[in-house]
Structures are given as C-alpha cells and as structure tokens.
Design an enzyme around this catalytic site. Structure first.
Site, PDB file in Angstrom:
ATOM      1  CG  HIS A 183      11.168  -5.110 -18.068  1.00 39.62           C
ATOM      2  ND1 HIS A 183      10.642  -6.363 -18.236  1.00 39.62           N
ATOM      3  CD2 HIS A 183      11.207  -4.564 -19.318  1.00 39.62           C
ATOM      4  CE1 HIS A 183      10.379  -6.570 -19.511  1.00 39.62           C
ATOM      5  NE2 HIS A 183      10.709  -5.501 -20.175  1.00 39.62           N
TER       6      HIS A 183
ATOM      7  CG  ASN B  87       9.264 -10.210 -21.564  1.00 45.41           C
ATOM      8  OD1 ASN B  87       8.127  -9.887 -21.910  1.00 45.41           O
ATOM      9  ND2 ASN B  87      10.298  -9.408 -21.698  1.00 45.41           N
TER      10      ASN B  87
ATOM     11  CB  SER C 265      12.902  -6.776 -22.413  1.00 46.42           C
ATOM     12  OG  SER C 265      13.612  -6.798 -23.632  1.00 46.42           O
TER      13      SER C 265
ATOM     14  CD  GLU D  69       9.171  -8.394 -15.205  1.00 45.93           C
ATOM     15  OE1 GLU D  69       8.650  -9.503 -15.192  1.00 45.93           O
ATOM     16  OE2 GLU D  69      10.065  -8.104 -15.999  1.00 45.93           O
TER      17      GLU D  69
HETATM   18  N1  CAA Z   1       1.135   3.702 -27.276  1.00 44.50           N
HETATM   19  C1  CAA Z   1       0.681   4.525 -26.312  1.00 44.50           C
HETATM   20  N2  CAA Z   1      -0.600   4.496 -25.862  1.00 44.50           N
HETATM   21  C2  CAA Z   1      -1.431   3.595 -26.412  1.00 44.50           C
HETATM   22  C3  CAA Z   1      -1.019   2.703 -27.411  1.00 44.50           C
HETATM   23  C4  CAA Z   1       0.337   2.774 -27.856  1.00 44.50           C
HETATM   24  N3  CAA Z   1       0.836   1.946 -28.768  1.00 44.50           N
HETATM   25  N4  CAA Z   1      -2.065   1.915 -27.761  1.00 44.50           N
HETATM   26  C5  CAA Z   1      -3.107   2.294 -26.991  1.00 44.50           C
HETATM   27  N5  CAA Z   1      -2.735   3.305 -26.181  1.00 44.50           N
HETATM   28  C6  CAA Z   1      -3.554   3.986 -25.191  1.00 44.50           C
HETATM   29  C7  CAA Z   1      -4.724   4.698 -25.782  1.00 44.50           C
HETATM   30  O1  CAA Z   1      -4.405   6.032 -26.136  1.00 44.50           O
HETATM   31  C8  CAA Z   1      -5.736   4.666 -24.666  1.00 44.50           C
HETATM   32  O2  CAA Z   1      -5.441   5.703 -23.755  1.00 44.50           O
HETATM   33  P1  CAA Z   1      -6.618   6.469 -22.963  1.00 44.50           P
HETATM   34  O3  CAA Z   1      -7.338   5.408 -22.154  1.00 44.50           O
HETATM   35  O4  CAA Z   1      -5.888   7.463 -22.121  1.00 44.50           O
HETATM   36  O5  CAA Z   1      -7.491   7.081 -23.991  1.00 44.50           O
HETATM   37  C9  CAA Z   1      -5.451   3.355 -23.950  1.00 44.50           C
HETATM   38  O6  CAA Z   1      -4.124   2.965 -24.350  1.00 44.50           O
HETATM   39  C10 CAA Z   1      -6.426   2.251 -24.347  1.00 44.50           C
HETATM   40  O7  CAA Z   1      -6.354   2.148 -25.747  1.00 44.50           O
HETATM   41  P2  CAA Z   1      -7.554   1.685 -26.670  1.00 44.50           P
HETATM   42  O8  CAA Z   1      -8.859   1.969 -25.977  1.00 44.50           O
HETATM   43  O9  CAA Z   1      -7.367   2.258 -28.025  1.00 44.50           O
HETATM   44  O10 CAA Z   1      -7.289   0.146 -26.883  1.00 44.50           O
HETATM   45  P3  CAA Z   1      -7.464  -1.097 -25.973  1.00 44.50           P
HETATM   46  O11 CAA Z   1      -8.545  -0.990 -24.964  1.00 44.50           O
HETATM   47  O12 CAA Z   1      -7.500  -2.205 -26.940  1.00 44.50           O
HETATM   48  O13 CAA Z   1      -6.078  -1.182 -25.149  1.00 44.50           O
HETATM   49  C11 CAA Z   1      -3.852  -1.921 -24.915  1.00 44.50           C
HETATM   50  C12 CAA Z   1      -4.832  -1.172 -25.794  1.00 44.50           C
HETATM   51  C13 CAA Z   1      -3.748  -1.217 -23.551  1.00 44.50           C
HETATM   52  C14 CAA Z   1      -2.513  -1.908 -25.605  1.00 44.50           C
HETATM   53  C15 CAA Z   1      -4.380  -3.385 -24.671  1.00 44.50           C
HETATM   54  O14 CAA Z   1      -4.634  -3.994 -25.920  1.00 44.50           O
HETATM   55  C16 CAA Z   1      -3.412  -4.265 -23.911  1.00 44.50           C
HETATM   56  O15 CAA Z   1      -3.389  -4.257 -22.691  1.00 44.50           O
HETATM   57  N6  CAA Z   1      -2.626  -5.104 -24.639  1.00 44.50           N
HETATM   58  C17 CAA Z   1      -1.638  -6.004 -24.044  1.00 44.50           C
HETATM   59  C18 CAA Z   1      -0.297  -5.307 -24.067  1.00 44.50           C
HETATM   60  C19 CAA Z   1       0.799  -6.143 -23.477  1.00 44.50           C
HETATM   61  O16 CAA Z   1       0.708  -7.353 -23.258  1.00 44.50           O
HETATM   62  N7  CAA Z   1       1.937  -5.486 -23.188  1.00 44.50           N
HETATM   63  C20 CAA Z   1       3.127  -6.164 -22.704  1.00 44.50           C
HETATM   64  C21 CAA Z   1       3.969  -6.569 -23.872  1.00 44.50           C
HETATM   65  S1  CAA Z   1       5.476  -7.348 -23.357  1.00 44.50           S
HETATM   66  C22 CAA Z   1       6.525  -6.056 -23.075  1.00 44.50           C
HETATM   67  O17 CAA Z   1       6.283  -4.924 -23.368  1.00 44.50           O
HETATM   68  C23 CAA Z   1       7.792  -6.417 -22.388  1.00 44.50           C
HETATM   69  C24 CAA Z   1       8.962  -6.549 -23.225  1.00 44.50           C
HETATM   70  O18 CAA Z   1      10.023  -6.653 -22.668  1.00 44.50           O
HETATM   71  C25 CAA Z   1       8.892  -6.633 -24.667  1.00 44.50           C
END
Ligand code: CAA
Length: 394
Positions: free
Chosen positions: A140, A190, A119, A152
């Site tokens: 990524h 990021n 990342s 990415e």
């Molecule tokens: N691991 C795996 N699957 C997960 C999960 C996790 N930690 N959390 C939620 N899910 C899955 C659920 O099982 C669900 O799957 P289904 O649709 O198949 O049933 C789906 O995601 C939706 O979950 P929820 O309905 O429980 O929850 P939600 O609608 O609030 O969505 C989310 C959860 C998708 C995480 C949403 O909150 C989101 O989009 N958050 C933003 C995440 C983000 O910004 N990610 C980027 C971070 S930066 C990065 O990763 C880069 C780096 O280099 C660090």
C-alpha cells in the site's frame, strides 16, 4: 532474488505513479490497462511528472528518457506471463479487484508475488480469488506515491513468509521504506490518519470554524504537513468517504465522516483530481464557517485521536511500536510518531487529557483500561533495553 520484471494493473493516479517509481529505480514494468484512453491518461501523468522532475533539476533528461523507456504500456494480458511482481491498482471495488486476482492467478508465473495497492478492501478476499493465497500481499503506497516513502506491507493469515520477504526487499529496491503490518480493516496508517482527520473535521463543524484556519492551526501548531481539508482534497473526497465508511463499519462512530464529505462527493467535488473539493483550484476555501480556531483545543483533539488509534493498533499487534511511529512519519509526514508524542507528554498526562476530552467532547476519547493501568504502573509503551546483568550476578 531481486525482481527482474514488474507489472502494475491499472494506470489511474496511483497506478501510473507507482509504475514510474518502479521504472525510475531501474526495473522494467508492464503497465496494463483495459482501454487505450485509460492508458493514454496514465502515460500523460507519467510524462508530466518526469518533465517536472527534469525542470526541477531532480533528473537529467537522459535519466527521464531511460525511466520512461522501462515502462511498457499494454492492453494485452499475455504481457503478464513473465512478471515476478505484480501490483494491482484498479478502482476500489471488491468484485473488480477479485476478477483481476482471478486473472493474475491464471496468467502469472507460479513464483510471482501478487500484490494489491488497496487502501481499504480485505486483502485475504483478493487472495482467495487468486487461487494462490500464499503469494498474495498488500503493498500500500501513500499519496503522492512518488514522494511519500512508506509502503505498508500487509500480511494476511495465509501470506507465505517468502512472499513477505520478497515484498519487503522489492519495496527497498524501489527506494521505499516498507513497514510490515498485520491485516485489519484500514491497515495501520489510514486508521491513525483518518481518526485524526475526522476529529479535525468534527471540530470545524461544531465550531463553524473557517476551513483554512483549521488546516493552518494544525500545520503551524502540530507541525503536520497538511490539515484535514487539504489532505482530503489530495487523497480524494470519494476515497475519504469510502475508507471512512469501512472504518466506521469495523470500529464504530469514532470514524464517522461528517456528512459534508458525502454531499461534496455527490456534487462531483472530489478534490484536486476533479478541479476542487474543500478548496477551489485557486486555494479559496469553501465558505463552510468563519469562526476563529482555538488552536490548542483542536491540536489536542486531533493528536489525542491519532494516539488512541495508534495505541489500539499496538494492543492488537498490528505493527511494532517503532514501526507505528515510523509509518506515520514516512506515510503521512508527521514530525513525530504518535507513540513518541505520548511518551514526550508523559502517559499520565495523556490519560488525563483523554479523560477530559471524553467528558467534554465525547466518549470516543475514553482511554482503554489497559492504558490507564499502564500509566498508573509507570509502564512504558515499548519494551525498554534490558538492564545489563551486574558482574557476579546470577
Ligand atoms: N504528485 C506528485 N508529486 C507531488 C505532488 C503530487 N500531488 N505534490 C507535491 N509533489 C512533489 C513536488 O514535486 C516536490 O518534489 P521535488 O522535491 O522533487 O521537487 C515534492 O513533492 C515536495 O513538494 P512541495 O515542495 O511543492 O510541497 P510540500 O513541501 O508542501 O510537500 C507533500 C508536499 C509531500 C504532499 C506534503 O504536503 C505532505 O507530506 N503531505 C502529507 C501527505 C499525506 O499525508 N499523504 C498520505 C495520504 S493517505 C494515503 O494516501 C493513503 C490512502 O489509502 C488514501
């Protein structure tokens, strides 16, 4: 040529979930680790994710079993001698990743694409270590890797176009949406996401606001899926501190992560993966403030910080305007891309907002001269469709 056999190096949180994504899309995948306990932990994570998908009716039991059977866990490096596409997902330490790339250069077939899920580390330095930099590319994923659609595809100065084409096609083969990004520290998403996250955290510190009130205001008023503290808990506070440090070294104080992040890391509070970070596992926020949030101020600061970084990426040619917006939607779940947000506001209004924030919050909001000029000239952020020539015109 479609990838027939893939490999993932490292069965940590990201590596295990990436292997699952690949296997679910019908591609056999070697999952390589260095010790049995790491492999077992990764396989437990994969089994738990598959079980949850079956329970939620997303997969039939036979499909889950078929996906699981395509994952070949191994401790043997010989398993890498027949793969077409490798994704390295070991811990974010340059020397460790360089050693992995040295091995990959030696072990994999000459045509194999050597990709890294890093990342924040320089892809070109991993490329050098492999001895075949033309085959190396960033690939990524975003957390949770099985849910967020973006990959990415980070292209270095030495990546061959054939490698880029294979990486874009493989991302689509495994159900992801690839966005081509020119290599720079932090890549694209990021930079924009952490700029907004740090701004939200700074607001909380200055106002002594309740953490959950900050997160809630951003969810409800900016319609992002998570506020900065929830997001930090999901990504891992150690990762936030590390990416923040790399971004600050490259771009300056606008990426200065508040000291509380490193204090919590030192206490072993890393977020969801360690049983708590800014929130306890039962959802209770740490008592770091109790003041109410002035939602509009907070949202303006966070969105303005995100837009400014997106604008800089645009100016630096990191990605195209459409792909910048798409990447924030597919990688971070933003309802709108940052450039579309600014277009909807109107550039002159955005410039006025940035100037006001620069005067009241800090010089990090000072709009670049090119943006001020663009707004004054009425020039749009992205090329407009050219006018169709009038009939009879020259
Ligand atoms: N691991 C795996 N699957 C997960 C999960 C996790 N930690 N959390 C939620 N899910 C899955 C659920 O099982 C669900 O799957 P289904 O649709 O198949 O049933 C789906 O995601 C939706 O979950 P929820 O309905 O429980 O929850 P939600 O609608 O609030 O969505 C989310 C959860 C998708 C995480 C949403 O909150 C989101 O989009 N958050 C933003 C995440 C983000 O910004 N990610 C980027 C971070 S930066 C990065 O990763 C880069 C780096 O280099 C660090």
């Amino acid at each position: 040529m479609a990838v027939q056999q893939a490999a993932v190096i490292g069965a940590g949180t990201m590596g295990a979930e990436i292997a699952l994504v690949i296997a679910e899309h019908g591609v056999p995948v070697v999952l390589k680790e260095i010790a049995p306990q790491y492999l077992e932990r990764g396989l437990r994570q994969i089994d738990a994710l598959l079980q949850r998908r079956v329970e939620r009716g997303r997969l039939r039991t036979e499909e889950a079993q078929a996906a699981r059977a395509r994952i070949h866990p191994t401790l043997e490096e010989q398993a890498l001698t027949t793969v077409d596409f490798v994704i390295e997902a070991v811990p974010e330490q340059l020397a460790l990743k360089q050693a992995v790339f040295r091995d990959l250069g030696r072990l994999t077939p000459p045509h194999a694409v050597l990709a890294t899920n890093t990342s924040s580390l320089p892809v070109h330095e991993l490329a050098q270590a492999s001895g075949r930099p033309a085959n190396v590319i960033g690939f990524h994923f975003f957390n949770p890797a099985s849910v967020m659609r973006l990959v990415e595809v980070v292209v270095t100065a030495e990546t061959a176009e054939a490698t880029v084409a294979t990486a874009l096609a493989f991302a689509r083969q495994i159900g992801k949406l690839p966005v081509r990004v020119r290599e720079c520290p932090g890549f694209l998403v990021n930079r924009i996401l952490v700029a907004g996250m740090v701004e939200g955290m700074r607001y909380q510190q200055e106002q002594r606001a309740a953490l959950d009130a900050v997160d809630r205001a951003l969810r409800e008023q900016a319609r992002v899926p998570m506020g900065p503290f929830q997001l930090a808990d999901l990504v891992g506070l150690d990762i936030v501190a590390e990416i923040g440090g790399i971004l600050e070294a490259a771009y300056g104080e606008r990426f200065q992560v508040p000291p509380i992040v490193r204090e919590l890391v030192a206490q072993g509070r890393l977020g969801q993966k360690s049983g708590g970070g800014f929130y306890q596992p039962d959802g209770t926020p740490l008592p770091l403030g109790d003041q109410p949030v002035e939602g509009e101020q907070l949202v303006q600061r966070v969105l303005a910080a995100g837009f400014l970084e997106a604008y800089r990426c645009l100016e630096e040619g990191i990605a195209s305007p459409d792909e910048i917006d798409l990447a924030m939607q597919a990688g971070a779940g933003w309802p709108l891309g940052p450039l579309t947000w600014a277009e909807q506001q109107g550039l002159p209004r955005v410039v006025a907002l940035l100037q006001r924030l620069a005067a009241t919050v800090g010089p990090r909001f000072t709009p670049p001269a090119s943006l001020v000029e663009r707004a004054a000239r009425g020039e749009p952020l992205r090329p407009q469709p050219t006018d169709t020539p009038r009939s009879g015109g020259a």
